[in-house]
Motif scaffolding. Structure first.
Motif, short mmCIF file in Angstrom:
data_model
loop_
_atom_site.label_atom_id
_atom_site.label_comp_id
_atom_site.label_asym_id
_atom_site.label_seq_id
_atom_site.Cartn_x
_atom_site.Cartn_y
_atom_site.Cartn_z
N VAL A 162 46.10 58.91 46.84
CA VAL A 162 46.15 58.63 45.41
C VAL A 162 47.04 59.66 44.73
O VAL A 162 46.73 60.86 44.73
N ARG A 163 48.13 59.19 44.15
CA ARG A 163 49.04 60.09 43.44
C ARG A 163 48.94 59.94 41.94
O ARG A 163 49.18 60.89 41.20
N ASP A 164 48.60 58.75 41.49
CA ASP A 164 48.52 58.46 40.05
C ASP A 164 47.15 57.88 39.76
O ASP A 164 46.92 56.69 39.97
N ASP A 165 46.22 58.71 39.31
CA ASP A 165 44.84 58.26 39.10
C ASP A 165 44.68 57.65 37.71
O ASP A 165 44.10 58.25 36.81
N ARG A 166 45.20 56.45 37.55
CA ARG A 166 45.09 55.76 36.26
C ARG A 166 43.96 54.74 36.31
O ARG A 166 43.46 54.39 37.38
N GLU A 167 43.58 54.24 35.14
CA GLU A 167 42.54 53.21 35.05
C GLU A 167 43.15 51.83 35.28
O GLU A 167 44.27 51.55 34.82
N LEU A 168 42.41 50.98 35.98
CA LEU A 168 42.85 49.62 36.26
C LEU A 168 41.81 48.62 35.76
O LEU A 168 40.61 48.90 35.76
N ASP A 169 42.29 47.47 35.34
CA ASP A 169 41.42 46.31 35.10
C ASP A 169 41.67 45.34 36.24
O ASP A 169 42.76 44.78 36.36
N LEU A 170 40.66 45.14 37.07
CA LEU A 170 40.79 44.29 38.26
C LEU A 170 40.02 42.98 38.07
O LEU A 170 38.88 42.98 37.60
N VAL A 171 40.64 41.89 38.45
CA VAL A 171 40.02 40.56 38.42
C VAL A 171 40.23 39.92 39.78
O VAL A 171 41.33 39.98 40.34
N HIS A 172 39.17 39.32 40.33
CA HIS A 172 39.31 38.62 41.60
C HIS A 172 40.17 37.38 41.41
O HIS A 172 40.05 36.66 40.40
N ALA A 173 41.03 37.10 42.40
CA ALA A 173 41.94 35.97 42.30
C ALA A 173 41.21 34.64 42.17
O ALA A 173 41.71 33.71 41.55
N GLY A 174 40.00 34.55 42.74
CA GLY A 174 39.22 33.32 42.60
C GLY A 174 38.78 33.06 41.16
O GLY A 174 38.73 31.92 40.71
N ASP A 175 38.46 34.14 40.44
CA ASP A 175 38.10 33.99 39.03
C ASP A 175 39.32 33.63 38.19
O ASP A 175 39.23 32.82 37.25
N ALA A 176 40.48 34.22 38.52
CA ALA A 176 41.71 33.83 37.85
C ALA A 176 42.03 32.36 38.12
O ALA A 176 42.44 31.62 37.21
N ALA A 177 41.84 31.93 39.36
CA ALA A 177 42.08 30.53 39.71
C ALA A 177 41.19 29.59 38.90
O ALA A 177 41.63 28.54 38.44
N ALA A 178 39.92 29.99 38.72
CA ALA A 178 38.99 29.15 37.96
C ALA A 178 39.45 28.96 36.53
O ALA A 178 39.33 27.87 35.96
N LEU A 179 40.00 30.02 35.93
CA LEU A 179 40.49 29.90 34.56
C LEU A 179 41.77 29.08 34.51
O LEU A 179 41.98 28.27 33.60
#
Length: 376
Positions: A162-179
């Motif tokens: 880990v070189r850049d410890d930034r915050e991420l918003d992660l979404v599972h691809a299956g949930d994106a597919a559902a939308l």
């Protein structure tokens, strides 16, 4: 729902096609990049389609190629839509939360959205869906997601750096597919697009803990839906090379004891079944459920095929040398008694079976895959 999509062979495109299979909808109409070069071909393919998803894009590479690629794909699709006598009522663009952020990628995604929005002039409902960082099974390391990169490193015995410890918003691809497909709010997906807010270092630590616990077949604590999906993502990078997993056996003058499941933080559900010679059980896939097979008596073959693909992976297993095979999510699977005697199999799942939300979708392993692997 009749769907058409670009980018069907990509990471998100595969998850969309798997979800469509689970919903029991017709297989989507696939628009390749070659198709997009001919507006008349696209117009013919879109006849009768109710919803068009534009997933194709360029995420990595030379900045100029990334920018040009995203803009040109959108322009080609917009030209084709103008040729349609009856364009799809809804067009959805899988955009990014980075759109318009001043980078070649972000700015090209913003231009692509503006280009596609012009089709609304023809009465088309245009949806500009801005997606955050996506993760999920079978993502490409160093391309689709830092999750895929970390999982591949851990599966290969390495350690994430880990070189850049930034915050991420992660979404599972299956949930994106559902939308994207406007799926009904049921099943092993969530069309509200729930995200996981996590730092890169914390993500590496969580995945590292999963890998360390799972190294000898123990199931890590899965506290919430993102834990389950992150663990399933890690397992997708382990399959098939890490299987079968040997079981710990203890023997004395009284007989033998075999440790089949050690689950940290939850019991799930365990059951046994017997199968007569030649009988096959399974012929289905799961979107999120973690499921384990262990033959305790007899001989069998466990067969698996990734949804939408044709290659079948097979494991010969026996109660004489007990092992476990954990079913990867979105792989069709079955177990067949290949011996002359009765087969005794233990099954374990991380959740109690719910008939209202079974997360079990029928499909034969050895039957033809209705949707072959798509490129383009």
């Amino acid at each position: 729902m009749n769907l058409a999509l670009t980018g069907a062979g990509g990471f998100l495109g595969w998850h969309v096609r798997v979800l469509v299979r689970a919903l029991g909808w017709p297989d989507p109409t696939v628009l390749t990049r070659a198709d997009l070069a001919d507006p008349d071909v696209v117009a013919a393919k879109l006849d009768g389609v109710g919803r068009l998803l534009h997933l194709a894009g360029v995420n990595r590479g030379d900045p100029a190629d990334v920018a040009a690629g995203n803009v040109e794909l959108a322009a080609s699709l917009a030209r084709a839509l103008r040729r349609c006598a009856q364009p799809p009522p809804t067009v959805v663009f899988a955009n990014s939360t980075q759109a318009g952020n001043g980078t070649p990628y972000g700015d090209s995604k913003a231009v692509a959205a503006a280009t596609l929005a012009t089709v609304a002039e023809r009465g088309v409902h245009f949806v500009d869906l801005r997606l955050p960082n996506l993760y999920g099974e079978h993502g490409r390391p160093h391309y689709n997601s830092v999750v895929a990169t970390f999982c591949r490193l851990l599966a290969d015995g390495g350690e994430p750096e880990v070189r850049d410890d930034r915050e991420l918003d992660l979404v599972h691809a299956g949930d994106a597919a559902a939308l994207l497909v406007d799926a009904p709010a049921r099943g092993a997906w969530d069309s509200t697009l729930p995200s996981l807010r996590i730092g890169v270092r914390a993500l590496a630590g969580r995945l590292g803990d999963f890998a360390a616990t799972y190294r000898d077949g123990q199931i890590p604590a899965l506290r919430d839906r993102h834990d389950v999906r992150l663990f399933n993502t890690y397992r997708s990078h382990c399959f098939p090379a890490h299987y079968p997993l040997p079981l710990a056996r203890h023997a004395d003058r009284r007989g033998e004891l075999v440790e089949v499941v050690k689950a940290h933080g939850g019991a799930g559900q365990t059951f046994c079944s017997t199968s007569r010679p030649g009988i096959t059980r399974g012929e289905h896939f799961h979107l999120a459920k973690v499921e384990r097979f262990a033959v305790l008596r007899g001989t069998a073959e466990i067969s698996l095929r990734r949804v939408g693909h044709t290659e079948v992976t097979r494991f010969a297993v026996s109660g004489d040398e007990p092992v476990v095979v954990d079913m990867p999510t979105m792989w069709v699977h079955h177990i067949t008694n290949t011996g002359p005697d009765e087969l005794l199999t233990l099954f374990w799942a991380n959740e109690i079976f719910d008939p209202a939300r079974p997360d079990t979708y029928p499909e034969p392993v050895d039957g033809p895959a209705r949707v072959p692997a798509v490129v383009g």
